[in-house]
Enzyme design. Structure first.
Site, PDB file in Angstrom:
ATOM      1  N   ASP A 181      -5.209  37.859   9.676  1.00 24.69           N
ATOM      2  CA  ASP A 181      -3.868  38.894   9.446  1.00 24.69           C
ATOM      3  C   ASP A 181      -4.718  40.271   8.906  1.00 24.69           C
ATOM      4  O   ASP A 181      -5.322  40.391   7.856  1.00 24.69           O
ATOM      5  CB  ASP A 181      -3.291  37.993   8.127  1.00 24.69           C
ATOM      6  CG  ASP A 181      -2.165  38.839   7.862  1.00 24.69           C
ATOM      7  OD1 ASP A 181      -2.302  40.385   7.655  1.00 24.69           O
ATOM      8  OD2 ASP A 181      -1.036  38.306   7.378  1.00 24.69           O
ATOM      9  N   HIS A 182      -4.459  41.202   9.778  1.00 25.36           N
ATOM     10  CA  HIS A 182      -5.167  42.249   9.424  1.00 25.36           C
ATOM     11  C   HIS A 182      -4.992  42.899   8.234  1.00 25.36           C
ATOM     12  O   HIS A 182      -5.769  43.799   7.592  1.00 25.36           O
ATOM     13  CB  HIS A 182      -5.370  43.371  10.597  1.00 25.36           C
ATOM     14  CG  HIS A 182      -4.165  44.085  10.577  1.00 25.36           C
ATOM     15  ND1 HIS A 182      -3.010  43.921  11.136  1.00 25.36           N
ATOM     16  CD2 HIS A 182      -3.896  45.497  10.233  1.00 25.36           C
ATOM     17  CE1 HIS A 182      -2.114  44.916  11.190  1.00 25.36           C
ATOM     18  NE2 HIS A 182      -2.539  45.827  10.550  1.00 25.36           N
ATOM     19  N   HIS A 244       2.082  39.555   7.367  1.00 30.32           N
ATOM     20  CA  HIS A 244       1.206  40.504   6.503  1.00 30.32           C
ATOM     21  C   HIS A 244       2.089  40.631   4.974  1.00 30.32           C
ATOM     22  O   HIS A 244       1.514  40.765   4.009  1.00 30.32           O
ATOM     23  CB  HIS A 244       1.669  41.980   7.049  1.00 30.32           C
ATOM     24  CG  HIS A 244       1.071  41.849   8.717  1.00 30.32           C
ATOM     25  ND1 HIS A 244      -0.090  41.313   8.744  1.00 30.32           N
ATOM     26  CD2 HIS A 244       1.452  42.838   9.490  1.00 30.32           C
ATOM     27  CE1 HIS A 244      -0.534  41.580  10.210  1.00 30.32           C
ATOM     28  NE2 HIS A 244       0.673  42.562  10.652  1.00 30.32           N
TER      29      HIS A 244
HETATM   30  C1  BG6 Z   1       0.906  44.661  13.607  1.00 29.75           C
HETATM   31  C2  BG6 Z   1       2.239  44.523  13.991  1.00 29.75           C
HETATM   32  O1  BG6 Z   1       0.574  43.347  13.212  1.00 29.75           O
HETATM   33  O2  BG6 Z   1       0.627  45.613  12.640  1.00 29.75           O
HETATM   34  C3  BG6 Z   1       2.898  46.092  14.570  1.00 29.75           C
HETATM   35  O3  BG6 Z   1       2.425  43.676  15.254  1.00 29.75           O
HETATM   36  C4  BG6 Z   1       2.526  46.946  13.422  1.00 29.75           C
HETATM   37  O4  BG6 Z   1       3.911  45.875  15.043  1.00 29.75           O
HETATM   38  C5  BG6 Z   1       1.015  46.846  12.767  1.00 29.75           C
HETATM   39  O5  BG6 Z   1       2.603  48.309  13.926  1.00 29.75           O
HETATM   40  C6  BG6 Z   1       1.212  47.637  11.597  1.00 29.75           C
HETATM   41  O6  BG6 Z   1      -0.036  47.564  11.043  1.00 29.75           O
HETATM   42  P1  BG6 Z   1      -0.665  48.829  10.113  1.00 29.75           P
HETATM   43  O7  BG6 Z   1      -1.941  48.493   9.784  1.00 29.75           O
HETATM   44  O8  BG6 Z   1      -0.596  50.040  10.866  1.00 29.75           O
HETATM   45  O9  BG6 Z   1       0.231  49.100   8.852  1.00 29.75           O
END
Ligand code: BG6
Length: 492
Positions: A181-182, A244
């Protein structure tokens, strides 16, 4: 937790779905930066695996193009780039089929490589995870030193998540499975743990005694960016909230873990997920607002609506915006509302946590007092801001106004903030799972989210509309105003 730049052992990093957007946009740039910082051992290999017939050279050319697009020009040094590309290999393999193309990967590994760390990163459709793992096992490519990384989404609902977890679990032990989960790799999200548990000044106040409510927002200006096929099947609740935002919320709400060991932290997060008050299907109209954007203006551009982006004549009731009210039923939190919100085509790209403290019980000042507010910015410009009441300088007596204690981490530490994937990819090599989701967390999150999906599908009228470039549908305002609160952008 281990510092980002600690050395790692030599490894083979096999990415299934190597020609896809995630590999090009995130994974290769992240590995490039780790290479530049000397963290990748000289004999480490990055092995792209996908169905297309490509040579090492043509895959390296694609990688070079991607790095030129997604790495800052100032960070691209020709000699380093050349050496990095030399570590990249490509195998044409159909991960879902058990036929002969697997020989390409087996040959690349060689017979005596089983002691070497192997990471299998699955950046394919989740429906293939089980079959790829079964094939890896059948081809005897999995050793004790192997790990598998699963990109989100893990399934589409609880049943499919369980099925994927079972299939992957038939090949890899839970310790070898890294569900990414980044958001957990973002520096400020990790800093939340430091902020809370290294600074008693906050932790002493971290409960219903002092906190009125919490807002967690992840707002984006982009639309579905050519990912319509995936997104329309997913929607904002599955794409952003189930993983997230709930993960961030867990770190805000959890009890102090006994240590920084992975299971210690994950046990506490799991307790939060299990303590979430269920939002039942019949409550969605008031507690879980969904919306879809129509045509509108962002900055100076007119942008198309969601249906237009999907393509002519398309109909869809997929939500591109969610705002919901969660409660963590525990002694610490009582009835403190946690408002979670995420949407596409909103006026700004930002992710933040706003902790709104309670008002003073009594005021001795003539000026109206604004309750303290702690804002933790995940992006852009990671940092924290604490609003306090302060005396207005001047001879006019005790006139007070709000002022901010503001820390921008990048300026404070004069350091480059690494992309979340840099940290997470190296953690998979080290085998450190603290920033990854355990199976039971994923399943608990689905358990909470499912009745919301069910409520929405029962009642199409719950789909609200909002213009691109606004902060979502009016119903999202009503959600928070019903409790006497306002969204952060209306307080600034
Ligand atoms: C991803 C989603 O996990 O996270 C995308 O699939 C989204 O739809 C993205 O744009 C957002 O990540 P960040 O790090 O740019 O907030």
């Amino acid at each position: 937790m281990i510092p980002t730049s600690s050395p790692v052992e030599p490894f083979d990093y096999v990415v299934f779905g190597a020609t896809g957007d995630l590999t090009m946009r995130k994974l290769l740039p992240a590995l490039y930066y780790r290479f530049c910082e000397g963290q990748m051992p000289a004999d480490a290999r990055v092995i792209g695996a996908a169905r297309s017939e490509l040579s090492d050279e043509s895959f390296r050319e694609r990688a070079r193009d991607a790095l030129n697009r997604f790495v800052k020009q100032a960070d691209l040094k020709a000699d380093v780039l050349g050496r990095f590309l030399d570590c990249i290999f490509y195998v044409s393999v159909n991960g879902a089929e058990s036929e002969s193309s697997w020989g390409n990967l087996t040959r690349l590994f060689g017979a005596d490589d089983r002691a070497r760390i192997r990471v299998f990163y699955l950046a394919t459709s989740p429906g293939l995870y089980g079959r790829i793992c079964a094939n890896l096992a059948a081809k005897e490519l999995v050793s004790e030193r192997s790990r598998v990384v699963l990109e989100k989404p893990i399934g589409h609902d609880l049943a499919s998540a369980r099925q994927i977890n079972d299939e992957v679990g038939a090949v890899f032990t839970e310790k070898q499975v890294f569900r990414i989960d980044h958001y957990l790799g973002k520096e400020t999200v990790q800093n939340l743990i430091a902020l809370r548990f290294a600074n008693p000044v906050f932790e002493r106040l971290w409960s219903a005694d002092a906190i009125e409510h919490v807002q967690i927002t992840a707002a984006e200006t982009v639309g579905v960016e050519g990912r319509g096929a995936y997104y329309d099947h997913s929607g904002a609740l599955r794409d952003m909230i189930q993983n997230h935002l709930l993960q961030v919320m867990c770190l805000v709400a959890m009890e102090p873990p006994g240590s920084l060991e992975a299971d210690s932290v994950r046990n506490e997060k799991l307790k939060v997920l299990r303590a979430l008050k269920p939002i039942r299907a019949h409550d969605v109209a008031t507690l879980a607002i969904r919306g879809q954007y129509g045509r509108g203006r962002i900055a100076d551009s007119i942008v198309p609506g969601y249906l237009e982006e999907l393509g002519e004549g398309r109909q869809s009731d997929t939500e591109t915006f969610v705002a919901l009210k969660a409660e963590v039923h525990s002694w610490r939190w009582g009835k403190v509302p946690f408002y979670l919100r995420s949407g596409k085509r909103l006026p700004a790209k930002l992710s933040e946590i706003v902790v709104q403290f309670k008002e003073t019980p009594w005021s001795i000042f003539p000026s109206k007092l604004q309750a303290n507010r702690l804002t933790i910015r995940l992006q852009p410009e990671e940092g924290i801001q604490l609003s306090i009441m302060s005396k207005d300088p001047g001879p006019d007596g005790m006139v007070l106004r709000p002022a901010n204690i503001d820390i921008s981490f990048e300026k404070a530490f004069s350091a480059r903030y690494p992309d979340a994937y840099e940290r997470l990819l190296m953690d998979t090599v080290r085998g450190d799972p603290v920033l990854f989701m355990r199976r039971d967390e994923v399943e608990a999150a689905w358990t909470w989210v499912e009745p919301i999906l069910e409520g929405w599908s029962r009642d199409p009228a719950t789909l609200n509309h909002y213009g691109a470039g606004t902060w979502g549908p009016q119903a999202a305002q009503r959600l928070i105003e019903a409790d006497g609160h306002r969204w952060h952008e209306d307080l600034r």
